[in-house]
Design a protein around this motif. Structure first.
Motif, PDB file in Angstrom:
ATOM      1  N   SER A   1       1.804   9.089  -6.464  1.00 12.37           N
ATOM      2  CA  SER A   1       2.181  10.380  -5.882  1.00 12.37           C
ATOM      3  C   SER A   1       2.533  11.390  -6.976  1.00 12.37           C
ATOM      4  O   SER A   1       3.066  11.020  -8.038  1.00 12.37           O
ATOM      5  CB  SER A   1       3.386  10.179  -4.956  1.00 12.37           C
ATOM      6  OG  SER A   1       3.935  11.424  -4.591  1.00 12.37           O
TER       7      SER A   1
ATOM      8  N   LEU B   1      -5.726  10.740  -0.023  1.00 10.38           N
ATOM      9  CA  LEU B   1      -5.444   9.345  -0.387  1.00 10.38           C
ATOM     10  C   LEU B   1      -5.862   8.403   0.738  1.00 10.38           C
ATOM     11  O   LEU B   1      -6.506   7.365   0.501  1.00 10.38           O
ATOM     12  CB  LEU B   1      -3.952   9.182  -0.686  1.00 10.38           C
ATOM     13  CG  LEU B   1      -3.496   7.816  -1.186  1.00 10.38           C
ATOM     14  CD1 LEU B   1      -4.083   7.529  -2.563  1.00 10.38           C
ATOM     15  CD2 LEU B   1      -1.973   7.740  -1.243  1.00 10.38           C
ATOM     16  N   ARG B   2      -5.519   8.770   1.978  1.00 16.59           N
ATOM     17  CA  ARG B   2      -5.772   7.889   3.125  1.00 16.59           C
ATOM     18  C   ARG B   2      -7.246   7.844   3.505  1.00 16.59           C
ATOM     19  O   ARG B   2      -7.768   6.776   3.841  1.00 16.59           O
ATOM     20  CB  ARG B   2      -4.931   8.366   4.318  1.00 16.59           C
ATOM     21  CG  ARG B   2      -5.103   7.542   5.584  1.00 16.59           C
ATOM     22  CD  ARG B   2      -4.032   7.926   6.598  1.00 16.59           C
ATOM     23  NE  ARG B   2      -4.071   9.337   6.928  1.00 16.59           N
ATOM     24  CZ  ARG B   2      -4.817   9.878   7.883  1.00 16.59           C
ATOM     25  NH1 ARG B   2      -5.611   9.099   8.604  1.00 16.59           N
ATOM     26  NH2 ARG B   2      -4.780  11.169   8.142  1.00 16.59           N
TER      27      ARG B   2
ATOM     28  N   THR C   1      -1.848  13.387   0.946  1.00 15.35           N
ATOM     29  CA  THR C   1      -1.818  12.221   1.840  1.00 15.35           C
ATOM     30  C   THR C   1      -3.165  12.004   2.512  1.00 15.35           C
ATOM     31  O   THR C   1      -3.652  10.870   2.614  1.00 15.35           O
ATOM     32  CB  THR C   1      -0.730  12.407   2.912  1.00 15.35           C
ATOM     33  OG1 THR C   1       0.528  12.624   2.270  1.00 15.35           O
ATOM     34  CG2 THR C   1      -0.632  11.185   3.807  1.00 15.35           C
TER      35      THR C   1
ATOM     36  N   SER D   1       1.034   4.138  -2.932  1.00 14.15           N
ATOM     37  CA  SER D   1       0.923   5.588  -2.730  1.00 14.15           C
ATOM     38  C   SER D   1       2.083   6.313  -3.390  1.00 14.15           C
ATOM     39  O   SER D   1       1.926   7.437  -3.882  1.00 14.15           O
ATOM     40  CB  SER D   1       0.861   5.902  -1.234  1.00 14.15           C
ATOM     41  OG  SER D   1       2.103   5.661  -0.605  1.00 14.15           O
TER      42      SER D   1
ATOM     43  N   THR E   1       0.838  -1.210   0.000  1.00  8.23           N
ATOM     44  CA  THR E   1       0.000   0.000   0.000  1.00  8.23           C
ATOM     45  C   THR E   1       0.868   1.254   0.000  1.00  8.23           C
ATOM     46  O   THR E   1       0.572   2.235  -0.697  1.00  8.23           O
ATOM     47  CB  THR E   1      -0.921  -0.002   1.232  1.00  8.23           C
ATOM     48  OG1 THR E   1      -1.710  -1.200   1.226  1.00  8.23           O
ATOM     49  CG2 THR E   1      -1.843   1.205   1.218  1.00  8.23           C
TER      50      THR E   1
ATOM     51  N   LEU F   1      -8.162   5.558  -0.815  1.00  5.40           N
ATOM     52  CA  LEU F   1      -7.806   4.172  -0.486  1.00  5.40           C
ATOM     53  C   LEU F   1      -8.984   3.343   0.038  1.00  5.40           C
ATOM     54  O   LEU F   1      -9.123   2.170  -0.353  1.00  5.40           O
ATOM     55  CB  LEU F   1      -6.656   4.151   0.524  1.00  5.40           C
ATOM     56  CG  LEU F   1      -5.254   4.371  -0.058  1.00  5.40           C
ATOM     57  CD1 LEU F   1      -4.200   4.352   1.045  1.00  5.40           C
ATOM     58  CD2 LEU F   1      -4.916   3.321  -1.108  1.00  5.40           C
TER      59      LEU F   1
END
Length: 226
Positions: A42, A140-141, A137, A38, A34, A145
């Motif tokens: 990125s 994405l988190r 970040t 990322s 994972t 995701l």
């Protein structure tokens, strides 16, 4: 059949080691894969390059070579006492190094599965997250995701099934998992080869069946909640 019954304790210990290898390697490879995914998505070029290099290197290198490098090189670097215990269960250095080798190899495949899931999430989702002040970040988190993992359950299940079968490779380095026990018993009881092979194969089939059933269950539950 008598050989399997008489040596049931050895066989169960072997499959116990196989399951521990599968558990630890599955967790570590998922975390590392994972993180690499990322990197791959990125906007930072250097992180993309690191992720691409890792995937191309480990995915295209034979697993047995990665395990050989891990088992023979890591102790040479001074890491000779990596053992630890969980309750009554002891894990020696060879087991841990084998887990690291399996994890690093499988992480490349997890990375590509997760990256495909990230790419399947509509770009508007990430743009909306950034429009409310989230960083790359955070979006994405917290946004991308969670949706990506819902779409990649089938390919991730295939990766973990391959991992379950790949644990048998560590037998050639002396880690006493199920395939190691099979080889030992086949040398001791050459007249019962078919029973030994079928018994060990049945154990692997059961492990794969559990992974497949769990993946199907999760896929249906998350598809309803989507």
């Amino acid at each position: 059949m008598d050989t399997l019954i008489d040596n049931l304790d050895q066989i169960l210990r072997g499959f116990s080691n196989t399951l521990w290898l599968l558990l630890f390697s599955g967790i570590f490879s998922t975390i590392l894969g994972t993180l690499l995914a990322s990197f791959r998505v990125s906007p930072v070029a250097s992180l993309q390059a690191i992720g691409t290099w890792y995937v191309n290197t480990f995915r295209n290198t034979p697993l047995v070579l990665i395990l050989a490098l891990a088992i023979y090189v890591i102790p040479v670097l001074g890491f000779n006492s990596l053992g630890f215990s969980i309750g009554f269960r002891q894990f020696d250095t060879f087991f841990i190094v084998a887990t690291l080798g399996l994890s690093s190899y499988t992480a490349a495949f997890v990375c590509e599965a997760v990256r495909s899931g990230v790419n399947s999430v509509p770009a508007g989702q990430a743009e909306a997250a950034r429009s409310v002040g989230m960083s790359f970040t955070q979006s994405l988190r917290l946004v991308v995701l969670p949706q990506a993992f819902r779409t990649v359950i089938p390919p991730l299940a295939s990766t973990y099934i391959a991992l379950a079968k790949n644990t048998s490779v560590v037998a050639i380095f002396g880690v006493p998992e199920a395939a190691y026990v099979m080889r030992k018993l086949s040398n001791q009881y050459s007249s019962d080869l078919w029973a030994i092979f079928l018994g060990i194969a049945l154990g692997y089939i059961l492990i794969v069946a559990v992974i497949s059933t769990a993946a199907t269950f999760l896929e249906r539950r998350l598809a309803v909640a989507r």
